[in-house]
Scaffold this active site. Structure first.
Site, PDB file in Angstrom:
ATOM      1  N   ARG A  51      -7.871 -16.176  21.104  1.00 57.56           N
ATOM      2  CA  ARG A  51      -7.560 -15.465  22.351  1.00 57.56           C
ATOM      3  C   ARG A  51      -6.798 -16.309  23.379  1.00 57.56           C
ATOM      4  O   ARG A  51      -5.825 -15.819  23.942  1.00 57.56           O
ATOM      5  CB  ARG A  51      -8.832 -14.868  22.966  1.00 57.56           C
ATOM      6  CG  ARG A  51      -9.506 -13.823  22.055  1.00 57.56           C
ATOM      7  CD  ARG A  51     -10.622 -13.074  22.754  1.00 57.56           C
ATOM      8  NE  ARG A  51     -10.084 -12.238  23.818  1.00 57.56           N
ATOM      9  CZ  ARG A  51     -10.077 -12.534  25.090  1.00 57.56           C
ATOM     10  NH1 ARG A  51     -10.638 -13.635  25.517  1.00 57.56           N
ATOM     11  NH2 ARG A  51      -9.522 -11.729  25.955  1.00 57.56           N
ATOM     12  N   CYS A  61      -2.470 -28.200  14.014  1.00 55.41           N
ATOM     13  CA  CYS A  61      -1.156 -28.758  14.302  1.00 55.41           C
ATOM     14  C   CYS A  61      -0.241 -27.737  14.956  1.00 55.41           C
ATOM     15  O   CYS A  61       0.704 -27.236  14.327  1.00 55.41           O
ATOM     16  CB  CYS A  61      -0.539 -29.307  13.023  1.00 55.41           C
ATOM     17  SG  CYS A  61      -1.620 -30.512  12.270  1.00 55.41           S
ATOM     18  N   TYR A  93      -3.283 -14.586  24.011  1.00 53.18           N
ATOM     19  CA  TYR A  93      -3.205 -13.798  25.255  1.00 53.18           C
ATOM     20  C   TYR A  93      -3.296 -14.659  26.513  1.00 53.18           C
ATOM     21  O   TYR A  93      -3.460 -14.113  27.605  1.00 53.18           O
ATOM     22  CB  TYR A  93      -4.361 -12.784  25.336  1.00 53.18           C
ATOM     23  CG  TYR A  93      -4.633 -11.951  24.131  1.00 53.18           C
ATOM     24  CD1 TYR A  93      -3.657 -11.097  23.608  1.00 53.18           C
ATOM     25  CD2 TYR A  93      -5.890 -11.973  23.521  1.00 53.18           C
ATOM     26  CE1 TYR A  93      -3.937 -10.304  22.502  1.00 53.18           C
ATOM     27  CE2 TYR A  93      -6.168 -11.179  22.423  1.00 53.18           C
ATOM     28  CZ  TYR A  93      -5.187 -10.357  21.921  1.00 53.18           C
ATOM     29  OH  TYR A  93      -5.470  -9.565  20.840  1.00 53.18           O
ATOM     30  N   PRO A 136     -16.177   1.981  22.901  1.00 53.40           N
ATOM     31  CA  PRO A 136     -16.191   0.634  23.466  1.00 53.40           C
ATOM     32  C   PRO A 136     -16.284  -0.424  22.369  1.00 53.40           C
ATOM     33  O   PRO A 136     -16.994  -0.233  21.383  1.00 53.40           O
ATOM     34  CB  PRO A 136     -17.455   0.628  24.332  1.00 53.40           C
ATOM     35  CG  PRO A 136     -18.364   1.608  23.669  1.00 53.40           C
ATOM     36  CD  PRO A 136     -17.471   2.672  23.083  1.00 53.40           C
ATOM     37  N   GLY A 137     -15.552  -1.492  22.535  1.00 54.45           N
ATOM     38  CA  GLY A 137     -15.658  -2.625  21.612  1.00 54.45           C
ATOM     39  C   GLY A 137     -16.091  -3.839  22.403  1.00 54.45           C
ATOM     40  O   GLY A 137     -17.269  -4.197  22.451  1.00 54.45           O
TER      41      GLY A 137
HETATM   42  C1  LIG Z   1      -9.243  -1.650  19.973  1.00 50.08           C
HETATM   43  C2  LIG Z   1      -9.589  -0.234  20.166  1.00 50.08           C
HETATM   44  C3  LIG Z   1     -10.770   0.121  20.831  1.00 50.08           C
HETATM   45  C4  LIG Z   1     -11.700  -0.876  21.467  1.00 50.08           C
HETATM   46  O1  LIG Z   1     -11.119  -1.519  22.564  1.00 50.08           O
HETATM   47  P1  LIG Z   1     -12.020  -2.465  23.481  1.00 50.08           P
HETATM   48  O2  LIG Z   1     -11.069  -2.973  24.500  1.00 50.08           O
HETATM   49  O3  LIG Z   1     -12.551  -3.541  22.616  1.00 50.08           O
HETATM   50  O4  LIG Z   1     -13.089  -1.618  24.073  1.00 50.08           O
HETATM   51  C5  LIG Z   1     -11.096   1.463  20.913  1.00 50.08           C
HETATM   52  N1  LIG Z   1     -10.293   2.413  20.377  1.00 50.08           N
HETATM   53  C6  LIG Z   1      -9.141   2.117  19.753  1.00 50.08           C
HETATM   54  C7  LIG Z   1      -8.309   3.204  19.188  1.00 50.08           C
HETATM   55  C8  LIG Z   1      -8.745   0.790  19.630  1.00 50.08           C
HETATM   56  O5  LIG Z   1      -7.595   0.484  19.025  1.00 50.08           O
END
Ligand SMILES: *Cc1c(COP(=O)(O)O)cnc(C)c1O
Length: 436
Positions: free
Chosen positions: A333, A364, A337, A295-296
């Protein structure tokens, strides 16, 4: 009205799920610290993160997967602040990295975590592989046969064995923004799952390669959990086949990608993690391999806000523009996106009346916007506003475009504030350049 909802929500649910940014005495706080104080002390634009919220989110993951052997490997690219890596590393997190630079960050932040690093990415270079081999990381998530050959060659050169997982592309659709969807065969990521078995068979003949796991990552900001189950189900049957072929598969890496709600609706984080864990359990069926999770965003997004000061409020024709001292180079972002961020005034307004305005930066580019036609409390030059849920893919995606020094970052824990990154200076900005 946005501001009211933020206050109401946090009052109603003082759980780990609630956002750490709440109004107290009509001033927006992070944990116990008023954002006005942080602006005075550190200036704006300023990234503010709640350490407590990040720890709580990490613990939610730990608890939800408690029943099986697992490691939570935080995806460094979401927010690569050394202070955050150290915070998570000390609580036992592993890390998912995508470059030699991120590997160096893990080393500096919490060296013991190197053995819990998984290395992802479609274009690893020899020097990056070498450093990772010497650091004895847990596993390489390999995304092409060419990369596997390079990995074998580098392991041979260093007289070591590389533990690897193939990152398979399960051809599963997950609804998200096209730029952050990765699990379809049309995407550049991974190896077609149908080819994986033959590649493992070939790799098993090399004494420099150790088939160790299978990995998958279908994209980012995914709100429905069914695609995670579907992807993992395919991975699980591949693992069964590989075992029949005699491969000793130890890990299944389920990737990251669990999304959050960027709107001001109530967000029940424990429930979201439980749904996710249940979906993965369904996909895994009776499989008991060590589960890796990456998770990120889910760990850091809602812990962070970008604090900015209004510079100008101006009208062009019928439109009102609120121009802030933060811009797309600080938080890209919305421009990249079309992402939504709630934007709230730091001083809680006494009236419920709003204006409709575009909130934009000074860069700009017409793409330099944070929100378009947004109802927001009437603000004037000098007022502070906060862009919420900016803890992930904020500073990590920032640039110096328009020769703008990057913001400072602070980590808040209860009443305590620590500077995690000082504001960049003109000297920082120009340091690599030469005039001959
Ligand atoms: C970016 C990425 C993540 C994390 O994704 P999240 O949406 O931030 O949880 C995990 N694994 C891989 C391989 C990624 O490229």
């Amino acid at each position: 009205m946005k501001t009211k909802t933020v206050a109401k929500k946090t009052a109603a649910r003082n759980t780990p799920a609630a956002r750490p940014f709440t109004y107290k005495n009509r001033t927006l706080h992070c944990d116990q610290v008023p954002l006005t104080t942080l602006a005075d002390q550190y200036g704006t634009p300023l990234y503010i993160y709640s350490a407590s919220q990040i720890s709580q989110r990490f613990q939610l993951f730990q608890q939800a997967f408690d029943a099986r052997p697992h490691s939570v490997c935080y995806a460094v690219k979401a927010n690569s602040s050394l202070a955050i890596l150290r915070l998570l590393g000390r609580q036992g997190a592993g890390f998912d990295i995508v470059s030699g630079g991120e590997l160096e960050r893990v080393r500096r932040a919490h060296k013991p975590a190197l053995k819990k690093v998984v290395f992802s990415g479609v274009g690893k270079q020899a020097w990056e592989i070498d450093t990772a081999l010497k650091s004895n990381i847990l596993q390489f998530n390999v995304e092409s046969e060419q990369e596997l050959d390079l990995l074998a060659a580098r392991a041979q050169a260093l007289k070591t064995r590389a533990r690897f997982a193939l990152r398979v592309n399960p051809d599963v659709f997950a609804e998200t923004h096209p730029y952050i969807s990765t699990g379809l065969s049309e995407h550049k990521f991974g190896i077609a799952i149908t080819q994986a078995r033959a590649i493992y068979r070939r790799a098993a003949r090399s004494r420099w390669l150790e088939p160790y796991g299978v990995s998958v990552h279908i994209g980012s900001q995914i709100r429905k959990v069914d695609p995670f189950a579907a992807a993992l189900e395919r991975v699980t049957s591949l693992v069964a086949e590989l075992r029949r072929d005699g491969r000793d598969i130890r890990t299944i890496d389920a990737g990251g990608g669990l999304g959050i709600d960027y709107s001001d609706a109530p967000f029940d984080a424990p429930h979201q993690v439980d749904r996710y864990a249940a979906a993965l359990a369904k996909g895994l069926a009776n499989e008991t391999a060590h589960l890796l999770l990456e998770p990120g965003r889910f760990l850091v997004a809602q812990a962070g806000a970008l604090l900015t000061r209004v510079l100008v409020v101006k009208k062009n024709g019928t439109k009102t523009f609120i121009i802030t001292d933060a811009a797309m180079n600080d938080l890209i972002r919305p421009a990249l996106y079309h992402a939504h961020h709630e934007i709230v005034p730091v001083r809680q307004p006494s009236s419920k009346s709003t204006i409709t305005a575009d909130i934009v930066g000074p860069v700009c580019e017409s793409g330099d916007f944070f929100a378009r036609d947004r109802a927001i409390a009437s603000v004037k030059p000098g007022d502070l506003v906060a862009l919420l849920d900016a803890g992930a893919y904020g500073l990590s995606l920032s640039s110096n475009y328009n020769s703008r020094p990057r913001p400072a970052e602070v980590l808040v824990e209860g009443e305590k504030v620590t500077l995690a990154r000082r504001r960049e200076t003109m000297r920082d900005l120009l340091a690599p350049e030469r005039l001959n």
